[in-house]
Design a protein around this motif. Structure first.
Motif, mmCIF file in Angstrom:
data_model
loop_
_atom_site.group_PDB
_atom_site.id
_atom_site.type_symbol
_atom_site.label_atom_id
_atom_site.label_comp_id
_atom_site.label_asym_id
_atom_site.label_seq_id
_atom_site.Cartn_x
_atom_site.Cartn_y
_atom_site.Cartn_z
ATOM 1 N N ASP A 97 0.841 -1.201 0.000
ATOM 2 C CA ASP A 97 0.000 0.000 0.000
ATOM 3 C C ASP A 97 0.874 1.248 0.000
ATOM 4 N N SER A 98 0.768 2.039 -1.051
ATOM 5 C CA SER A 98 1.609 3.240 -1.196
ATOM 6 C C SER A 98 1.251 4.330 -0.188
ATOM 7 N N ARG A 99 0.119 4.200 0.472
ATOM 8 C CA ARG A 99 -0.278 5.201 1.469
ATOM 9 C C ARG A 99 0.483 5.036 2.781
ATOM 10 N N LEU A 100 1.120 3.881 2.957
ATOM 11 C CA LEU A 100 1.854 3.598 4.196
ATOM 12 C C LEU A 100 3.297 4.076 4.076
ATOM 13 N N HIS A 101 3.708 4.929 5.009
ATOM 14 C CA HIS A 101 5.080 5.434 5.065
ATOM 15 C C HIS A 101 5.671 5.033 6.417
ATOM 16 N N VAL A 102 6.792 4.352 6.392
ATOM 17 C CA VAL A 102 7.398 3.849 7.630
ATOM 18 C C VAL A 102 8.653 4.641 7.971
ATOM 19 N N ILE A 103 8.752 5.034 9.223
ATOM 20 C CA ILE A 103 9.927 5.738 9.734
ATOM 21 C C ILE A 103 10.585 4.841 10.781
ATOM 22 N N TYR A 104 11.883 4.617 10.653
ATOM 23 C CA TYR A 104 12.621 3.808 11.616
ATOM 24 C C TYR A 104 13.551 4.718 12.427
ATOM 25 N N LYS A 105 13.571 4.517 13.736
ATOM 26 C CA LYS A 105 14.450 5.318 14.584
ATOM 27 C C LYS A 105 14.908 4.502 15.781
ATOM 28 N N LYS A 106 15.902 5.008 16.471
ATOM 29 C CA LYS A 106 16.363 4.357 17.695
ATOM 30 C C LYS A 106 15.290 4.516 18.765
ATOM 31 N N ASN A 107 15.259 3.567 19.686
ATOM 32 C CA ASN A 107 14.258 3.594 20.744
ATOM 33 C C ASN A 107 14.403 4.832 21.618
ATOM 34 N N SER A 108 13.350 5.636 21.658
ATOM 35 C CA SER A 108 13.376 6.857 22.472
ATOM 36 C C SER A 108 12.013 7.166 23.083
ATOM 37 N N GLY A 109 11.044 6.276 22.921
ATOM 38 C CA GLY A 109 9.761 6.462 23.585
ATOM 39 C C GLY A 109 8.628 6.874 22.671
ATOM 40 N N VAL A 110 7.417 6.665 23.190
ATOM 41 C CA VAL A 110 6.216 6.891 22.384
ATOM 42 C C VAL A 110 5.985 8.367 22.069
ATOM 43 N N SER A 111 6.356 9.263 22.974
ATOM 44 C CA SER A 111 6.136 10.694 22.722
ATOM 45 C C SER A 111 6.927 11.169 21.512
ATOM 46 N N GLU A 112 8.194 10.776 21.458
ATOM 47 C CA GLU A 112 9.017 11.185 20.326
ATOM 48 C C GLU A 112 8.516 10.558 19.028
ATOM 49 N N SER A 113 8.011 9.330 19.111
ATOM 50 C CA SER A 113 7.463 8.671 17.923
ATOM 51 C C SER A 113 6.263 9.451 17.387
ATOM 52 N N ARG A 114 5.377 9.835 18.273
ATOM 53 C CA ARG A 114 4.193 10.605 17.845
ATOM 54 C C ARG A 114 4.589 11.982 17.328
ATOM 55 N N ASN A 115 5.544 12.605 17.984
ATOM 56 C CA ASN A 115 6.001 13.927 17.529
ATOM 57 C C ASN A 115 6.617 13.851 16.139
ATOM 58 N N LEU A 116 7.389 12.814 15.890
ATOM 59 C CA LEU A 116 7.999 12.636 14.580
ATOM 60 C C LEU A 116 6.916 12.411 13.527
ATOM 61 N N GLY A 117 5.888 11.646 13.902
ATOM 62 C CA GLY A 117 4.772 11.435 12.998
ATOM 63 C C GLY A 117 4.064 12.737 12.657
ATOM 64 N N LEU A 118 3.868 13.592 13.655
ATOM 65 C CA LEU A 118 3.230 14.895 13.423
ATOM 66 C C LEU A 118 4.081 15.781 12.525
ATOM 67 N N GLN A 119 5.383 15.730 12.710
ATOM 68 C CA GLN A 119 6.280 16.534 11.873
ATOM 69 C C GLN A 119 6.194 16.119 10.406
ATOM 70 N N MET A 120 6.013 14.830 10.172
ATOM 71 C CA MET A 120 5.971 14.311 8.811
ATOM 72 C C MET A 120 4.585 14.440 8.180
ATOM 73 N N ALA A 121 3.563 14.555 8.989
ATOM 74 C CA ALA A 121 2.179 14.515 8.505
ATOM 75 C C ALA A 121 1.837 15.706 7.620
ATOM 76 N N LYS A 122 1.080 15.424 6.557
ATOM 77 C CA LYS A 122 0.635 16.451 5.621
ATOM 78 C C LYS A 122 -0.889 16.556 5.563
ATOM 79 N N GLY A 123 -1.562 15.797 6.414
ATOM 80 C CA GLY A 123 -3.013 15.738 6.380
ATOM 81 C C GLY A 123 -3.695 16.976 6.929
ATOM 82 N N ASP A 124 -4.986 17.079 6.632
ATOM 83 C CA ASP A 124 -5.824 18.147 7.174
ATOM 84 C C ASP A 124 -6.318 17.789 8.573
#
Length: 289
Positions: A58-85
């Motif tokens: 599915d081309s709609r799925l974008h995966v980001i891999y990072k070192k373990n640093s916790g759920v908050s940083e994961s969500r923040n990184l997702g928000l930084q990458m997000a282009k949605g309304d």
């Protein structure tokens, strides 16, 4: 707004046994215009293999891999990458009803800044419907705050996965998940988000299956000193919201009872027969919530 883009953010850490079920429930949404951002927080199991396979499907799925640093940083990184309304958050051991995003979009009227809904709580193969506000309706922020005052530690208000957010509010006000909190970082995010809202749409139709597992953070014995520190930080944001609404002095004692509240999700409906669990899901594992 015609056919808006919805960003769905999934933080992942060692969820090989439930990840496929989660991804399938998102990919199969009846609303197609999705941007699915999966953030792998340094998983050491086979989560990466699963993500790579679904990313090819599915081309709609974008995966980001990072070192373990916790759920908050994961969500923040997702928000930084997000282009949605708009944005939804889904945890990797949970799943959605097929019409979840469609339902939330329909509820997000032009003058609405937040949608909140009941949810399903899953324990083993049984399901409960959970919620707090009894009827579906559009209400002002002050009306919503009155309900929250009755049970501020209820999961219904604290978690992010039973809600639907406007991305412009998040971006313009630079909202993010705190690195200073080991738990309840989602409640802090919600309290800050509410400062920039005027109307909330309440739904009583559940769309999210939250898997309750043994060993989760809310069930563990959290250090008393850390609990006090976290509650003190959260109360500052909680109190500020009621001060903005000019409701604090009148309700001071009730608002201060926040210190006596403990995280819980109130049962709203009887137990339902069985959860529609995919045979691929396997046994549930620990969940950091």
């Amino acid at each position: 707004m015609n056919n808006p883009l919805v960003s769905i953010i999934i933080p992942i850490y060692n969820r090989e046994q439930t990840l496929e079920r989660c991804l399938c429930s998102i990919i199969r949404q009846t609303y197609p215009n999705l941007e699915i951002i999966a953030v792998d927080d340094g998983s050491t199991d086979h989560s990466r293999v699963i993500l790579e396979r679904y990313e090819k499907k599915d081309s709609r799925l974008h995966v980001i891999y990072k070192k373990n640093s916790g759920v908050s940083e994961s969500r923040n990184l997702g928000l930084q990458m997000a282009k949605g309304d708009f944005v939804q958050f889904v945890d990797a051991d949970d799943w959605l009803t097929r019409d979840a995003t469609s339902l939330l979009l329909q509820a997000m009227e032009p003058d609405t800044q937040l949608v909140i809904s009941d949810y399903y709580r899953v324990i083993g193969r049984r399901i409960w419907i959970k919620g707090h506000i009894p009827t579906s309706s559009s209400m002002s922020r002050a009306e919503f705050a009155k309900y929250m005052m009755k049970s501020p530690a209820n999961f219904y208000y604290g978690v992010i996965w039973n809600k639907f957010y406007r991305m412009d509010i998040i971006k313009e006000n630079q909202l993010y998940f705190s690195h200073d909190l080991d738990w309840c970082e989602d409640f802090k995010f919600n309290l800050e988000y509410l400062k920039y809202t005027s109307n909330v749409q309440v739904l009583t139709t559940p769309f999210y299956y939250y898997v309750k597992t043994k060993g989760s953070l809310v069930d563990s014995k959290i250090d008393l000193k850390e609990t006090i520190r976290t509650k003190k930080i959260l109360f500052g944001y909680y109190k500020e919201l009621y001060q903005i609404l000019d409701m604090y002095e009148e309700n001071k004692l009730k608002i201060q009872s926040f210190y006596l509240e403990f995280a819980r999700d109130k049962v709203k409906a009887p137990v339902l027969p069985e959860a529609p669990v995919s045979p691929r899901a396997g046994k549930y594992r620990h969940k950091e919530k």
